[in-house]
Write an enzyme that holds these catalytic residues in place. Structure first.
Site, mmCIF file in Angstrom:
data_model
loop_
_atom_site.group_PDB
_atom_site.id
_atom_site.type_symbol
_atom_site.label_atom_id
_atom_site.label_comp_id
_atom_site.label_asym_id
_atom_site.label_seq_id
_atom_site.Cartn_x
_atom_site.Cartn_y
_atom_site.Cartn_z
ATOM 1 N N HIS A 66 0.834 -1.215 0.000
ATOM 2 C CA HIS A 66 0.000 0.000 0.000
ATOM 3 C C HIS A 66 0.865 1.261 0.000
ATOM 4 C CE1 HIS A 66 -3.117 -2.749 2.178
ATOM 5 N NE2 HIS A 66 -2.962 -3.070 0.905
ATOM 6 N N ASP B 248 -3.432 -2.777 -4.866
ATOM 7 C CA ASP B 248 -2.411 -3.779 -4.521
ATOM 8 C C ASP B 248 -1.487 -4.048 -5.715
ATOM 9 O OD1 ASP B 248 -2.993 -4.357 -1.870
ATOM 10 O OD2 ASP B 248 -4.313 -6.048 -2.356
ATOM 11 N N HIS C 224 -9.436 -2.001 -4.542
ATOM 12 C CA HIS C 224 -8.289 -2.346 -3.696
ATOM 13 C C HIS C 224 -7.358 -3.336 -4.403
ATOM 14 C CE1 HIS C 224 -5.867 -2.467 -0.142
ATOM 15 N NE2 HIS C 224 -5.741 -3.763 -0.372
ATOM 16 N N HIS D 261 -0.964 -11.134 -4.793
ATOM 17 C CA HIS D 261 0.415 -10.636 -4.771
ATOM 18 C C HIS D 261 1.402 -11.610 -5.416
ATOM 19 C CE1 HIS D 261 -0.860 -7.362 -2.255
ATOM 20 N NE2 HIS D 261 -1.363 -8.188 -1.374
#
Ligand SMILES: [Zn+2]
Length: 277
Positions: A52, A213, A209, A236
């Site tokens: 973030h 990310d 979001h 991720h």
């Protein structure tokens, strides 16, 4: 955490002042982690949850900075990038005497893994698309595409928070993976309800979001990417694999500077968004 200025060309460098270790914020310094992006010096010193902050630095066009930490994790704040953006905006940034380094994608690269996929494609500017599909009725299927202009990140993504299911939060707490008040640093969902007072910040905060990310993870390329990123149900680890695949193929990218790409700011800002229940 403290952010400090850094010399032109130094990039983003994390400094663990409690361990006297510096780690460059680059994809090859990341390791597999649960639920976050983690840097490691390869000798047991780690920095968790950099994504973030990296998104905020990318969105605010900060190329060079030192991130000082006295612990192994970036503060979670409210689960979004907005508190970091507010702090960067408060002190301001300066233009340094060196063109901004950028990574230009020259040919498509993709990774497909167990129903998830990520891809980087050539494009004139930086653009991103993401789709998610959750069984949870509140999240459901969401799809968003953004072409980035200077304020796109601030307006469209910076305030979107992490999210989790109440059952998972309890399970993760029991496993010691999350600590502290979860409602303060994430959206917590139970069935079709948001438990946070005040509800959602955007109707499709979840897919936003995921874009945030991915933007933070992509900034581990070592500079802004000129290309299009597409994520589908990915996380991720996939973005990390994608950068590794990109940089492993010498014909898939080249280093350039934003000064060499005059068409970049001319990309019209547009947004396409579909929320299917
Ligand atoms: Zn996140």
């Amino acid at each position: 955490m403290r952010l400090l200025p850094a010399a032109p060309g130094s990039g983003i460098v994390f400094r663990r002042i409690d361990a006297d270790v510096e780690i460059e914020a680059l994809w090859h310094n990341t390791v597999n982690a649960t639920l976050c992006t983690m840097l490691s010096n390869g000798e047991g010193i780690e920095i968790k949850t950099v994504e973030h902050l990296m998104a905020a630095l990318a969105g605010c066009c900060v190329d060079n900075a030192i991130v000082e930490l006295d612990a192994a994790e970036v503060p979670a704040m409210d689960g979004s990038a907005a508190p970091f953006v507010a702090l960067i905006d408060r002190v301001g940034t300066v233009t340094q005497e060196m063109p901004r380094r950028a990574i230009k994608v020259l040919k498509p690269i993709d990774i497909t893994d167990q129903g998830a996929s990520v891809a980087l494609l050539p494009d004139h500017g930086f653009s991103m698309g993401f789709e998610i599909a959750f069984e949870n009725p509140l999240i459901g299927s969401q799809d968003m595409m953004l072409n980035f202009e200077p304020d796109t990140f601030r307006a469209e993504l910076s305030r979107a928070r992490s999210f989790g299911m109440l059952d998972d939060v309890e399970r993760l707490k029991a496993a010691g993976l999350v600590q502290g008040g979860s409602l303060e640093n994430a959206i917590v969902i139970s069935g079709d309800r948001v438990l946070n007072r005040g509800g959602l910040r955007y109707a499709d905060e979840f897919v936003r979001h995921k874009l945030l990310d991915a933007m933070g993870d992509l900034y581990l390329a070592g500079g802004p990417i000129i290309g299009h990123f597409r994520g589908s149900r990915s996380g991720h680890a996939h973005t990390r694999m994608l950068l590794a695949a990109l940089f492993a193929d010498r014909e898939a990218w080249r280093e350039t500077t934003l000064a060499d790409t005059p068409d970049l700011p001319a990309i019209a800002w547009r947004e396409r968004q579909r929320a299917r229940a």
